[in-house]
Scaffold this motif. Structure first.
Motif, PDB file in Angstrom:
ATOM      1  N   SER A 136       0.828  -1.201   0.000  1.00 13.74           N
ATOM      2  CA  SER A 136       0.000   0.000   0.000  1.00 13.74           C
ATOM      3  C   SER A 136       0.864   1.254   0.000  1.00 13.74           C
ATOM      4  O   SER A 136       0.584   2.216  -0.722  1.00 13.74           O
ATOM      5  CB  SER A 136      -0.916  -0.012   1.228  1.00 13.74           C
ATOM      6  N   PHE A 137       1.928   1.248   0.782  1.00 16.19           N
ATOM      7  CA  PHE A 137       2.795   2.429   0.869  1.00 16.19           C
ATOM      8  C   PHE A 137       3.552   2.651  -0.436  1.00 16.19           C
ATOM      9  O   PHE A 137       3.799   3.800  -0.833  1.00 16.19           O
ATOM     10  CB  PHE A 137       3.785   2.263   2.024  1.00 16.19           C
ATOM     11  N   ARG A 138       3.891   1.586  -1.116  1.00 18.16           N
ATOM     12  CA  ARG A 138       4.665   1.691  -2.358  1.00 18.16           C
ATOM     13  C   ARG A 138       3.944   2.551  -3.398  1.00 18.16           C
ATOM     14  O   ARG A 138       4.581   3.205  -4.225  1.00 18.16           O
ATOM     15  CB  ARG A 138       4.937   0.293  -2.904  1.00 18.16           C
ATOM     16  N   ARG A 139       2.625   2.575  -3.361  1.00 20.18           N
ATOM     17  CA  ARG A 139       1.847   3.334  -4.352  1.00 20.18           C
ATOM     18  C   ARG A 139       2.091   4.828  -4.276  1.00 20.18           C
ATOM     19  O   ARG A 139       1.847   5.555  -5.239  1.00 20.18           O
ATOM     20  CB  ARG A 139       0.352   3.068  -4.162  1.00 20.18           C
ATOM     21  N   HIS A 140       2.597   5.327  -3.130  1.00 16.93           N
ATOM     22  CA  HIS A 140       2.822   6.762  -2.977  1.00 16.93           C
ATOM     23  C   HIS A 140       4.098   7.241  -3.666  1.00 16.93           C
ATOM     24  O   HIS A 140       4.312   8.451  -3.789  1.00 16.93           O
ATOM     25  CB  HIS A 140       2.871   7.127  -1.493  1.00 16.93           C
ATOM     26  N   GLY A 141       4.922   6.294  -4.087  1.00 14.27           N
ATOM     27  CA  GLY A 141       6.143   6.684  -4.788  1.00 14.27           C
ATOM     28  C   GLY A 141       7.218   7.263  -3.885  1.00 14.27           C
ATOM     29  O   GLY A 141       8.164   7.900  -4.368  1.00 14.27           O
ATOM     30  N   ILE A 142       7.097   7.069  -2.582  1.00  7.63           N
ATOM     31  CA  ILE A 142       8.100   7.547  -1.625  1.00  7.63           C
ATOM     32  C   ILE A 142       9.124   6.436  -1.421  1.00  7.63           C
ATOM     33  O   ILE A 142       8.754   5.302  -1.099  1.00  7.63           O
ATOM     34  CB  ILE A 142       7.443   7.920  -0.284  1.00  7.63           C
ATOM     35  N   PRO A 143      10.409   6.716  -1.597  1.00 10.33           N
ATOM     36  CA  PRO A 143      11.410   5.652  -1.444  1.00 10.33           C
ATOM     37  C   PRO A 143      11.474   5.150  -0.005  1.00 10.33           C
ATOM     38  O   PRO A 143      11.244   5.903   0.937  1.00 10.33           O
ATOM     39  CB  PRO A 143      12.721   6.326  -1.852  1.00 10.33           C
ATOM     40  N   PHE A 144      11.782   3.870   0.152  1.00  7.26           N
ATOM     41  CA  PHE A 144      11.969   3.338   1.493  1.00  7.26           C
ATOM     42  C   PHE A 144      13.029   2.251   1.465  1.00  7.26           C
ATOM     43  O   PHE A 144      13.303   1.634   0.432  1.00  7.26           O
ATOM     44  CB  PHE A 144      10.663   2.812   2.087  1.00  7.26           C
ATOM     45  N   GLU A 310      18.779   7.062  -3.090  1.00  9.05           N
ATOM     46  CA  GLU A 310      17.597   6.830  -3.928  1.00  9.05           C
ATOM     47  C   GLU A 310      16.752   8.092  -4.054  1.00  9.05           C
ATOM     48  O   GLU A 310      16.229   8.395  -5.132  1.00  9.05           O
ATOM     49  CB  GLU A 310      16.757   5.699  -3.343  1.00  9.05           C
ATOM     50  N   ALA A 311      16.617   8.834  -2.959  1.00 12.14           N
ATOM     51  CA  ALA A 311      15.807  10.053  -2.998  1.00 12.14           C
ATOM     52  C   ALA A 311      16.388  11.072  -3.971  1.00 12.14           C
ATOM     53  O   ALA A 311      15.646  11.839  -4.604  1.00 12.14           O
ATOM     54  CB  ALA A 311      15.712  10.655  -1.600  1.00 12.14           C
ATOM     55  N   GLU A 312      17.709  11.087  -4.135  1.00 12.75           N
ATOM     56  CA  GLU A 312      18.352  12.047  -5.024  1.00 12.75           C
ATOM     57  C   GLU A 312      18.148  11.722  -6.500  1.00 12.75           C
ATOM     58  O   GLU A 312      18.411  12.544  -7.366  1.00 12.75           O
ATOM     59  CB  GLU A 312      19.852  12.124  -4.717  1.00 12.75           C
ATOM     60  N   THR A 313      17.687  10.505  -6.791  1.00 13.90           N
ATOM     61  CA  THR A 313      17.456  10.146  -8.205  1.00 13.90           C
ATOM     62  C   THR A 313      16.187  10.786  -8.746  1.00 13.90           C
ATOM     63  O   THR A 313      15.960  10.786  -9.959  1.00 13.90           O
ATOM     64  CB  THR A 313      17.347   8.616  -8.367  1.00 13.90           C
ATOM     65  N   ASN A 314      15.313  11.300  -7.835  1.00  9.91           N
ATOM     66  CA  ASN A 314      14.077  11.985  -8.260  1.00  9.91           C
ATOM     67  C   ASN A 314      13.226  11.135  -9.200  1.00  9.91           C
ATOM     68  O   ASN A 314      12.749  11.602 -10.228  1.00  9.91           O
ATOM     69  CB  ASN A 314      14.408  13.318  -8.936  1.00  9.91           C
ATOM     70  N   GLY A 315      13.069   9.858  -8.832  1.00  5.58           N
ATOM     71  CA  GLY A 315      12.198   8.988  -9.614  1.00  5.58           C
ATOM     72  C   GLY A 315      12.871   8.325 -10.793  1.00  5.58           C
ATOM     73  O   GLY A 315      12.259   7.500 -11.478  1.00  5.58           O
ATOM     74  N   LYS A 316      14.127   8.682 -11.064  1.00 11.27           N
ATOM     75  CA  LYS A 316      14.840   8.038 -12.166  1.00 11.27           C
ATOM     76  C   LYS A 316      15.288   6.654 -11.726  1.00 11.27           C
ATOM     77  O   LYS A 316      15.181   6.277 -10.571  1.00 11.27           O
ATOM     78  CB  LYS A 316      16.029   8.896 -12.587  1.00 11.27           C
ATOM     79  N   ARG A 317      15.865   5.900 -12.651  1.00  8.89           N
ATOM     80  CA  ARG A 317      16.282   4.531 -12.358  1.00  8.89           C
ATOM     81  C   ARG A 317      17.270   4.501 -11.196  1.00  8.89           C
ATOM     82  O   ARG A 317      18.235   5.260 -11.158  1.00  8.89           O
ATOM     83  CB  ARG A 317      16.897   3.885 -13.595  1.00  8.89           C
ATOM     84  N   HIS A 318      17.015   3.610 -10.254  1.00 11.40           N
ATOM     85  CA  HIS A 318      17.905   3.452  -9.102  1.00 11.40           C
ATOM     86  C   HIS A 318      18.210   1.969  -8.932  1.00 11.40           C
ATOM     87  O   HIS A 318      17.311   1.133  -8.931  1.00 11.40           O
ATOM     88  CB  HIS A 318      17.231   3.985  -7.836  1.00 11.40           C
ATOM     89  N   ASP A 319      19.479   1.645  -8.807  1.00 10.64           N
ATOM     90  CA  ASP A 319      19.890   0.256  -8.609  1.00 10.64           C
ATOM     91  C   ASP A 319      19.818  -0.069  -7.117  1.00 10.64           C
ATOM     92  O   ASP A 319      20.629   0.417  -6.321  1.00 10.64           O
ATOM     93  CB  ASP A 319      21.318   0.034  -9.123  1.00 10.64           C
TER      94      ASP A 319
END
Length: 339
Positions: A136-144, A310-319
């Motif tokens: 459910s939390f993943r849908r918000h697009g907030i990295p964790f 991850e937060a610094e990628t601003n939604g871009k691809r993150h490994d």
């Protein structure tokens, strides 16, 4: 109750527009010196404090990182929080620490709060075994980032300790000391850490040619001292009492130690005890406690660093990365009597 002072109040007192006050706060060089001084004087006189949270929400860049742990009453998680706070502070961020109390419903409520506050990201030690809260939390697009938990079935980053290896260290130590009948005070069975430590314990027994029947499991509903005392009472009631106990964390071990002391059972001569986490109180116990040390501060700091990356990628691809740290056995008097 005193009424809060807003930007309109400052503008009225200084005889300028709201936009001019905003410029003084955010772009002071763009305002004439005399006007800027008048606005600053009004701010000081009225005691105005700008709403940083509102500004961050408008900018979409919160300066707060969320941390949700199983039990802030456990010093292990206090150390995790210390590590996370240190790493966050170096980047100019703060940490909002919340306690799920091992409750899936409270975990869901705090994750919703983090989403409402649009935090920069979340460090999470999940308690919901079903994974629904995470989904459910993943849908918000907030990295964790998962902390003290391997990211099984997920693609997110995680920082954990090899609990299978840790359980093996504990029981291998007891077997080497001559113990052949060992109790495992295990905690809630839904927690991966509890299961992994049991797997490690069974591995160590198998290495010594001993079967799973040599490990008597005493589950508890919680991972605190009171649950440890209850497990200790149950242990005392066993007809064929084991000669050693491995506990899933130090708080349980301290509770077992209290129960033994109250019953006149000598530790380690009558019963050896090994805990897990190596919290500060382990060394300070009446009988210093042997424990499997987890690098809690390092775990928190590494998790925060991964989250910030991850937060610094601003939604871009993150490994995504899965970091697994190694535990260490710290031997003290609670397990030193030879059998």
């Amino acid at each position: 109750m005193a009424q809060s002072v807003g930007i309109k109040d400052v503008a009225r007192a200084a005889g300028v527009s709201v936009g001019t006050v905003s410029n003084v706060i955010n772009r002071p060089d763009s305002v004439a010196t005399e006007t800027r001084a008048r606005v600053l004087s009004a701010i000081d006189r009225l005691g105005y404090v700008r709403s940083e949270s509102a500004r961050q929400l408008r900018a979409g860049r919160s300066r707060i990182m969320g941390l949700l742990v199983l039990d802030m009453g456990n010093p292990f998680f206090v150390d995790v929080a210390r590590g996370a706070e240190r790493a966050a502070r170096e980047e100019g961020l703060g940490v909002m620490v919340c306690n799920s109390a091992q409750s899936a419903s409270e975990e869901a409520e705090y994750l919703s709060l983090f989403a409402e506050q649009r935090v920069r990201g979340v460090l999470l030690t999940p308690t919901d075994a079903s994974g629904r809260n995470i989904d459910s939390f993943r849908r918000h697009g907030i990295p964790f980032v998962l902390v003290d938990r391997v990211a099984e079935g997920t693609t997110e980053c995680s920082v954990s300790v090899d609990d299978v290896a840790g359980g093996a260290l504990a029981v291998r130590h007891l077997v080497d000391a001559g113990h052949r009948s060992i109790a495992y005070v295990s905690g809630p069975p839904g927690l991966n850490q509890v299961r992994d430590r049991r797997t490690g314990a069974l591995t160590a027994l198998a290495e010594a040619g001993l079967g799973p029947e040599n490990l008597r499991e005493l589950p508890t509903e919680r991972l605190d001292v009171a649950a440890g005392r209850d497990a200790g009472a149950r242990l005392l009631g066993l007809a064929d009492r084991p000669t050693a106990v491995f506990c899933a964390n130090d708080l349980l071990a301290l509770g077992v130690l209290q129960a033994m002391y109250a019953a006149g059972i000598t530790v380690p001569d009558d019963l050896a005890i090994v805990g897990y986490d190596d919290i500060e109180f382990a060394a300070a116990a009446a009988v210093p406690l042997t424990s499997v040390r987890q690098p809690a501060v390092t775990m928190g700091a590494l998790a925060a660093e991964l989250l910030l990356e991850e937060a610094e990628t601003n939604g871009k691809r993150h490994d995504h990365r899965r970091v697994v740290l190694q535990p260490e056995l710290v031997v003290r008097r609670s397990s030193l009597a030879a059998r």
